[in-house]
Write a protein that holds these residues in place. Structure first.
Motif, PDB file in Angstrom:
ATOM      1  N   LEU A  77      -5.769 -17.314 -32.973  1.00  0.00           N
ATOM      2  CA  LEU A  77      -4.821 -16.570 -32.144  1.00  0.00           C
ATOM      3  C   LEU A  77      -3.382 -16.842 -32.567  1.00  0.00           C
ATOM      4  O   LEU A  77      -2.434 -16.479 -31.862  1.00  0.00           O
ATOM      5  CB  LEU A  77      -5.020 -16.946 -30.670  1.00  0.00           C
ATOM      6  N   GLY A  78      -3.194 -17.489 -33.699  1.00  0.00           N
ATOM      7  CA  GLY A  78      -1.841 -17.729 -34.211  1.00  0.00           C
ATOM      8  C   GLY A  78      -1.193 -18.960 -33.603  1.00  0.00           C
ATOM      9  O   GLY A  78      -1.829 -19.738 -32.884  1.00  0.00           O
ATOM     10  N   GLY A  84       5.574 -24.083 -32.340  1.00  0.00           N
ATOM     11  CA  GLY A  84       4.710 -24.099 -33.511  1.00  0.00           C
ATOM     12  C   GLY A  84       3.304 -24.610 -33.236  1.00  0.00           C
ATOM     13  O   GLY A  84       2.515 -24.783 -34.158  1.00  0.00           O
ATOM     14  N   ARG A  85       2.954 -24.845 -31.955  1.00  0.00           N
ATOM     15  CA  ARG A  85       1.623 -25.349 -31.642  1.00  0.00           C
ATOM     16  C   ARG A  85       0.623 -24.185 -31.650  1.00  0.00           C
ATOM     17  O   ARG A  85       0.980 -23.066 -31.274  1.00  0.00           O
ATOM     18  CB  ARG A  85       1.627 -26.018 -30.259  1.00  0.00           C
ATOM     19  N   PRO A  86      -0.628 -24.435 -32.060  1.00  0.00           N
ATOM     20  CA  PRO A  86      -1.615 -23.342 -32.069  1.00  0.00           C
ATOM     21  C   PRO A  86      -1.830 -22.784 -30.654  1.00  0.00           C
ATOM     22  O   PRO A  86      -1.960 -23.561 -29.694  1.00  0.00           O
ATOM     23  CB  PRO A  86      -2.887 -24.022 -32.578  1.00  0.00           C
ATOM     24  N   VAL A  87      -1.860 -21.455 -30.566  1.00  0.00           N
ATOM     25  CA  VAL A  87      -2.025 -20.812 -29.255  1.00  0.00           C
ATOM     26  C   VAL A  87      -3.325 -21.261 -28.588  1.00  0.00           C
ATOM     27  O   VAL A  87      -3.369 -21.529 -27.385  1.00  0.00           O
ATOM     28  CB  VAL A  87      -1.988 -19.274 -29.412  1.00  0.00           C
TER      29      VAL A  87
ATOM     30  N   LEU B  48       9.171 -29.190 -21.602  1.00  0.00           N
ATOM     31  CA  LEU B  48       9.769 -29.330 -22.931  1.00  0.00           C
ATOM     32  C   LEU B  48       8.963 -28.524 -23.953  1.00  0.00           C
ATOM     33  O   LEU B  48       7.756 -28.319 -23.812  1.00  0.00           O
ATOM     34  CB  LEU B  48       9.858 -30.799 -23.327  1.00  0.00           C
ATOM     35  N   GLN B  49       9.657 -28.028 -24.955  1.00  0.00           N
ATOM     36  CA  GLN B  49       8.986 -27.344 -26.070  1.00  0.00           C
ATOM     37  C   GLN B  49       9.436 -27.888 -27.407  1.00  0.00           C
ATOM     38  O   GLN B  49       8.645 -28.027 -28.324  1.00  0.00           O
ATOM     39  CB  GLN B  49       9.286 -25.834 -26.025  1.00  0.00           C
ATOM     40  N   VAL B  50      10.747 -28.149 -27.507  1.00  0.00           N
ATOM     41  CA  VAL B  50      11.299 -28.594 -28.779  1.00  0.00           C
ATOM     42  C   VAL B  50      12.220 -29.790 -28.528  1.00  0.00           C
ATOM     43  O   VAL B  50      13.198 -29.658 -27.794  1.00  0.00           O
ATOM     44  CB  VAL B  50      12.096 -27.456 -29.458  1.00  0.00           C
ATOM     45  N   LEU B  51      11.909 -30.915 -29.148  1.00  0.00           N
ATOM     46  CA  LEU B  51      12.753 -32.098 -28.973  1.00  0.00           C
ATOM     47  C   LEU B  51      13.514 -32.387 -30.262  1.00  0.00           C
ATOM     48  O   LEU B  51      13.457 -33.473 -30.819  1.00  0.00           O
ATOM     49  CB  LEU B  51      11.897 -33.307 -28.563  1.00  0.00           C
ATOM     50  N   ASP B  52      14.210 -31.375 -30.724  1.00  0.00           N
ATOM     51  CA  ASP B  52      15.011 -31.504 -31.931  1.00  0.00           C
ATOM     52  C   ASP B  52      16.456 -31.201 -31.554  1.00  0.00           C
ATOM     53  O   ASP B  52      16.751 -30.102 -31.074  1.00  0.00           O
ATOM     54  CB  ASP B  52      14.501 -30.501 -32.984  1.00  0.00           C
ATOM     55  N   SER B 193       7.470 -30.530 -30.445  1.00  0.00           N
ATOM     56  CA  SER B 193       7.416 -31.072 -29.080  1.00  0.00           C
ATOM     57  C   SER B 193       7.098 -32.568 -29.065  1.00  0.00           C
ATOM     58  O   SER B 193       7.201 -33.205 -28.033  1.00  0.00           O
ATOM     59  CB  SER B 193       6.389 -30.297 -28.252  1.00  0.00           C
ATOM     60  N   GLU B 194       6.687 -33.104 -30.221  1.00  0.00           N
ATOM     61  CA  GLU B 194       6.429 -34.551 -30.296  1.00  0.00           C
ATOM     62  C   GLU B 194       7.601 -35.236 -30.963  1.00  0.00           C
ATOM     63  O   GLU B 194       7.917 -34.957 -32.118  1.00  0.00           O
ATOM     64  CB  GLU B 194       5.171 -34.822 -31.134  1.00  0.00           C
TER      65      GLU B 194
END
Lengths: 314, 519
Positions: A77-78, A84-87, B48-52, B193-194
C-alpha cells in the motif's frame, strides 16, 4: 458446502474490487492540495511540487489507479508520505485497537440484547415487555457520540470510576480492558436495542412453533424450552444482523475514538482525510473494507453451516 | 438480601468478593498514577511524525525536539521573550555579522555517537540553511553565510547580512537543535519518527503511535535536570476531550479551547489552576483585492465600517478574548492600539451607495470550527444591516488551506475569508505573509504594495526598537488603507494544570517541557 464457500469468496473479491474503485474515485474528487496541507506555510513551491511528484499526483489518474490497484492486491500500500513509514504498518498497528472496540461493542450488545429480547418475548404484553421496547427504541435512536459524551461525563468526570482518555498501558491487559469499557459501551449500546427487538420478534415466532408446543406437552421446564429449544433457532437472524452491524460499529468507532482520544483506524482515517494524506486514507479504508467483507463472509458461512436451507438456495 | 450481609460467609462469597476487589483495582489505575509525582502527563494537539529539526511538521514535535536534541539556546519561561543557554557555555554576538559560541564540554549523544562538537553545530545549522536540502525552515537561517569551526567546542556563525530576528525566532527554536553529523549521515540524511543520537535533558524512550510518547530524564545530562523523571505526552486533537480528560484526572496539564476559558475560570475543577496567556496569533477578515465584486476600494472600506469587531469577538470567544488592532500582538514592536476605521454602518451604507453596490451579495469562506462559524454569523448579520447579503461557506482544513492558492482554481472567486495565522515573537513573522511575493501563496487578499515590501525588508535589519515599532505600525496602516483587512483579535491561550504542577511556559503559554516542575 465447498461450492457455497467458493461462491461466497468470489463475491467477496468482487465487492472489494468495486469498493477499491469507488474509494479511489471519491478520494480524487475531494478538493484541496495534499502537498500544501502537509508541508504548511513555510514550504516553497519547489517543495510542494516535489511532494506531489513523490505522492504520484502528477501522473494520469488511470495510472495512479492502476498502481494503487496492483499494489493493493500484492499487499503493497506504499509509504506514508511524511514519516516514510509503510502504510500497512501504520494501519495494522492501529487496527487491533479498533477491533478491540468492536469486539467490546458486540459483547455489550449480545450480553444485554439477547437476555432482554428473551425476557420481553416470554413476558409478552407485560410491563417488562413494554419497558424493554421503549428502552430498545431509545438506545437505537440516540447517536453513539451522544452516548459516548454522557458516559464519559458520568463515569469518568463525575464519578471517576473509569478513565476518560487513551487505550491503557501497552502490555497491561487490565488497564487496557478498563479503558475499553466506556468506548465499547458507546459503540455497542445502540445495538443492544436492535438485538433485543430482533430476538424478541424471532422468539415470539419460534415459541409458537409445533416442536415447542410438543416440548411443553412433555412437561419440560420453561427455562429449558426457552433457552435450549427456542433461542438456538431464534438466534440465527441475530448473527446476520451482527454481520451488518460490524460495518456500523466501524463508523461509530470513529466517534468513540475521537471522544475518548483512543488510537484506532477510525481516528487514523479522520486525521488523514483532514490532512489529505491519501496513502493512509486509501490504506485504512481498504483494509477495513476487506475486514468488513471477510466478517460478513464469516457470518454467511456460519449461517450456512447452521441452516442447510441457506446453502441450497445460493 | 445477599448472604454476606446476613453474616453467612461461604467460600463462594469470599471468592466473589475477591473478584470484585480485583475488578475495582482495575477500575482505578489512573488514581494510582496521579499519586506518583515523578510522572507528568500532558496533552499535545497532534502525534509526532518527524523528529528532524530540519523537517518537523507541528509544534508538539518542536517541544519534543528541544528536549531530546540539546539546542544552542532555548526560550526562558516567564512573561518576557528571553532566551537561556542549553548546549552552549557561552554565546555572544561579536558584531552584526558574527556570533561566537562555545559548547559545554561534556554533552554526549546516545547510541555511542560520542561527544557533541562544533562540527555537529556546523552540520546541524548548515543542513537547514542549504537550499539543496529543501528544508521548510531554511528561512530561519536565510542570513547564514557559514559556520566556522574554531576547535572541538568553539565556532563562529557568520551571517551574510544583519538579521534582527535571529535571537528571537531562529536560535530559540528547533533551528538551533544540534544533531550528530555521524548519526544523521548514517541514516541517509533525514530523521523520521525515530530519533537518533539524542543529547538533551530528556531522551525519548517509547512512542506508541496515536497513543503516547514517553520522555525520560537523560541520565548522562550533567547540568540542570528536567523537573520530572518521566513526561508522558498524549496526542489529543480535540480540546474538549482534553478538558474532560483533565477533569477526570487523566492529565496534569492541557491547553483549553478559548470558548471554555470563561467557564473554567469561573468554576475551576478542584485542585486545578486555570491560566490565561496572551497569544501571538491573529485573526482577521480578509477581502480579495482582485475579485471583480470587490475591486472598488469603497466597497472594501464599506465592509470595514460595517463590521462591529467588538461584538464579533465577544460572540466568538465568549468574552474571553480582546479585540486586536493588527497582525502584531501586544508586547512586540509594531503593536497598535487602534485601527483607522470605526464601526460606522451609516458610513458603510454611504460608501456602498457611492460605489453603486447596494444590495450586493458576497461569499465568506471559513474553516469549519465553532468559533469561526459564530464570528462569521455576526459578520453576516453586520453586513445584512448595511444591505449586503453574505453567504457563509464552511470548509474542512484540507480544503480551506488551499482556497487562495494560485495553483488552485478558486483563488479569483474567493471574496471574503476569515483567517487565523499563528506566529513567532518577532513582527517580521507576521508581516512576511502579506508581501507581493506571497500573493497567491499565503497573501490571499492579493494585497500588492511595494512600499509595504520595502518596509518589511527594512524591519529585518533595523535593530532600534523604536524605529522598528514605527516601521511595523506604518505597514499595518498600509494594510488598513487597502481596505482588504478587518483585524479582529489575537485570541488568548487558555491552559489548565493541577496545583501540584508548576508549568514551564513561554510568554504565549506554549510549553517548555524540561522546565515543568512539581509545585
Amino acid at each position: 458446502m465447498l461450492s457455497y464457500f467458493i461462491k461466497r469468496l468470489g463475491l467477496a473479491a468482487a465487492i472489494v474490487s468495486v469498493a477499491m474503485f469507488l474509494l479511489f474515485c471519491m478520494i480524487y474528487l475531494i478538493p484541496g492540495d495534499p502537498a500544501s496541507v502537509a508541508l504548511g506555510p513555510r514550504a516553497t513551491e519547489e517543495m510542494r511540487a516535489a511532494l506531489r511528484e513523490k505522492m504520484g499526483l502528477n501522473q494520469p489518474v488511470l495510472v495512479q489507479f492502476w498502481n494503487f490497484y496492483i499494489g493493493a492486491w500484492t499487499g503493497d500500500l506504499g509509504d506514508e508520505v511524511l514519516s516514510g513509514r509503510p502504510v500497512t504498518t501504520v494501519v495494522l498497528e492501529q487496527l487491533p485497537y479498533t477491533l478491540a472496540l468492536i469486539v467490546g461493542g458486540i459483547t455489550w450488545s449480545v450480553a444485554l440484547g439477547i437476555p432482554l429480547g428473551c425476557w420481553a418475548a416470554v413476558s409478552r404484553g407485560s410491563w417488562a415487555d413494554r419497558v424493554v421496547g421503549i428502552l430498545s427504541v431509545a438506545v437505537i435512536a440516540v447517536p453513539s457520540f451522544v452516548i459516548a459524551i454522557y458516559a464519559l461525563l458520568i463515569f469518568a468526570v463525575e464519578l471517576r470510576w473509569l478513565p476518560a482518555i487513551g487505550a491503557g498501558e501497552p502490555g497491561n491487559l487490565g488497564d487496557q480492558l478498563t479503558h475499553l469499557i466506556l468506548p465499547s459501551l458507546a459503540v455497542g449500546l445502540g445495538w443492544v436495542g436492535y438485538i433485543a427487538r430482533m430476538v424478541r420478534a424471532s422468539m415470539l415466532e419460534v415459541l409458537e412453533a409445533s416442536h415447542i408446543r410438543t416440548a411443553r406437552a412433555f412437561g419440560l421446564p420453561d427455562r429449558t424450552i426457552t433457552y435450549r429449544y427456542a433461542l438456538s433457532i431464534a438466534i440465527l437472524p441475530t448473527v446476520t444482523l451482527l454481520g451488518v452491524g460490524i460495518g456500523q460499529m466501524l463508523s461509530s468507532a470513529v466517534f468513540a475514538e475521537i471522544v475518548f482520544a483512543r488510537p484506532g483506524v477510525g481516528k487514523l482515517v479522520y486525521d488523514a482525510i483532514l490532512t489529505r494524506n491519501f496513502p493512509i486514507v486509501t490504506g485504512t479504508v481498504l483494509i477495513t473494507t476487506v475486514l468488513f467483507v471477510l466478517l460478513n463472509l464469516l457470518a454467511d458461512l456460519i449461517i450456512g453451516a447452521l441452516d442447510p436451507r441457506v446453502r441450497s438456495s445460493f | 438480601m445477599s448472604s454476606i450481609f446476613k453474616g453467612d460467609v461461604s467460600r463462594r462469597s469470599v471468592l466473589a468478593g475477591a473478584g470484585a476487589l480485583g475488578a475495582a483495582s482495575l477500575a482505578f489505575p489512573h488514581m494510582a498514577v496521579s499519586a506518583d509525582g515523578s510522572v507528568l502527563t500532558i496533552r499535545s494537539y497532534s502525534d509526532l511524525q518527524v523528529l528532524d529539526p530540519a523537517f518537523w511538521l507541528a509544534l508538539p514535535e518542536a517541544d519534543i525536539m528541544r528536549s531530546i536534541y540539546a539546542p544552542l539556546v532555548s526560550n526562558q519561561q516567564g512573561d518576557e521573550w528571553n532566551w537561556r543557554p542549553i548546549a552552549v557555555e557561552n554565546i555572544e554576538q561579536l558584531d552584526d555579522l558574527t556570533i561566537a559560541f562555545k559548547l559545554r564540554d561534556n554533552i554526549g549523544f546516545t547510541d555511542g555517537f560520542g561527544q557533541m562538537t562544533a562540527d555537529d553545530v556546523k552540520f546541524s545549522i548548515e543542513r537547514i540553511a542549504d537550499p539543496a536540502n529543501e528544508s521548510p525552515y531554511a528561512g530561519d537561517w536565510s542570513a547564514l553565510k557559514e559556520v566556522e569551526v574554531k576547535d572541538n567546542l568553539s565556532g563562529l556563525i557568520h551571517l551574510k547580512n544583519k538579521f534582527v530576528p535571529l535571537w528571537t525566532t531562529t536560535l530559540p527554536t528547533p533551528a538551533s537543535c544540534i544533531v550528530s553529523r555521524k548519526a544523521v549521515e548514517e541514516i541517509g540524511g533525514k530523521i523520521g519518527s525515530e530519533p537518533v543520537a539524542q543529547s538533551g535533558q530528556y531522551i525519548l524512550t517509547e512512542w506508541v503511535p496515536k497513543q503516547k510518547t514517553v520522555l525520560k530524564r537523560n541520565p548522562d545530562w550533567a547540568y540542570e535536570p528536567g523537573g520530572y523523571e518521566e513526561i508522558h505526552i498524549l496526542p489529543i486533537e480535540d480540546p474538549s476531550t482534553a478538558e474532560l480528560g483533565f477533569e477526570a484526572g487523566d492529565l496534569d496539564y492541557t491547553w483549553t479551547s478559548v470558548s471554555s476559558l470563561p467557564r473554567l475560570k469561573e468554576n475551576p475543577p478542584a485542585g486545578s489552576v486555570v491560566e490565561e496567556k496572551p497569544s501571538l496569533a491573529y485573526v482577521w477578515l480578509g477581502m480579495n483585492h482582485d475579485n471583480e465584486a470587490l475591486k472598488d476600494v469603497r466597497i472594501r472600506r464599506a465592509i470595514q465600517h460595517a463590521i462591529d469587531r467588538q461584538t464579533v469577538v465577544d460572540a466568538a470567544y465568549f468574552g474571553a478574548a480582546a479585540v486586536g488592532n493588527g497582525i502584531i500582538a501586544p508586547g512586540l514592536p509594531g503593536s497598535r492600539d487602534s485601527v483607522t476605521y470605526d464601526y460606522d454602518p451609516d458610513k458603510a451604507r454611504e460608501l456602498l451607495a457611492e460605489a453603486g453596490a447596494e444590495g450586493m451579495t458576497v461569499t465568506l469562506d471559513i474553516l469549519n470550527q465553532s468559533e469561526r462559524l459564530t464570528a462569521a454569523q455576526v459578520i453576516q448579520a453586520n453586513l445584512a444591516d448595511v444591505g449586503i447579503t453574505c453567504e457563509i461557506k464552511q470548509n474542512d482544513s484540507g480544503t480551506f488551506w488551499t482556497l487562495g492558492s494560485k495553483d488552485g482554481d478558486y483563488f479569483m472567486n474567493l471574496q471574503l475569508v476569515l483567517s487565523r495565522f499563528s506566529m513567532n515573537p518577532d513582527p517580521s513573522w507576521a508581516t512576511v505573509w502579506f508581501t507581493p511575493e506571497q500573493v497567491g501563496v499565503w497573501n490571499w487578499e492579493r494585497f500588492n504594495n511595494e512600499e509595504y515590501k520595502a518596509l518589511h525588508e527594512e524591519g529585518l535589519v533595523e535593530s532600534d526598537p523604536a524605529k522598528r515599532d514605527e516601521i511595523y505600525k506604518k505597514m499595518q496602516g498600509l494594510m488598513d488603507e487597502s481596505g482588504c483587512y478587518v483585524f479582529l483579535t489575537h485570541e488568548v491561550v487558555g491552559l489548565i494544570h493541577k496545583d501540584t504542577v508548576n508549568p514551564g511556559l513561554k510568554p504565549n503559554g506554549e510549553p517548555l517541557l524540561p522546565l515543568f516542575k512539581p509545585a
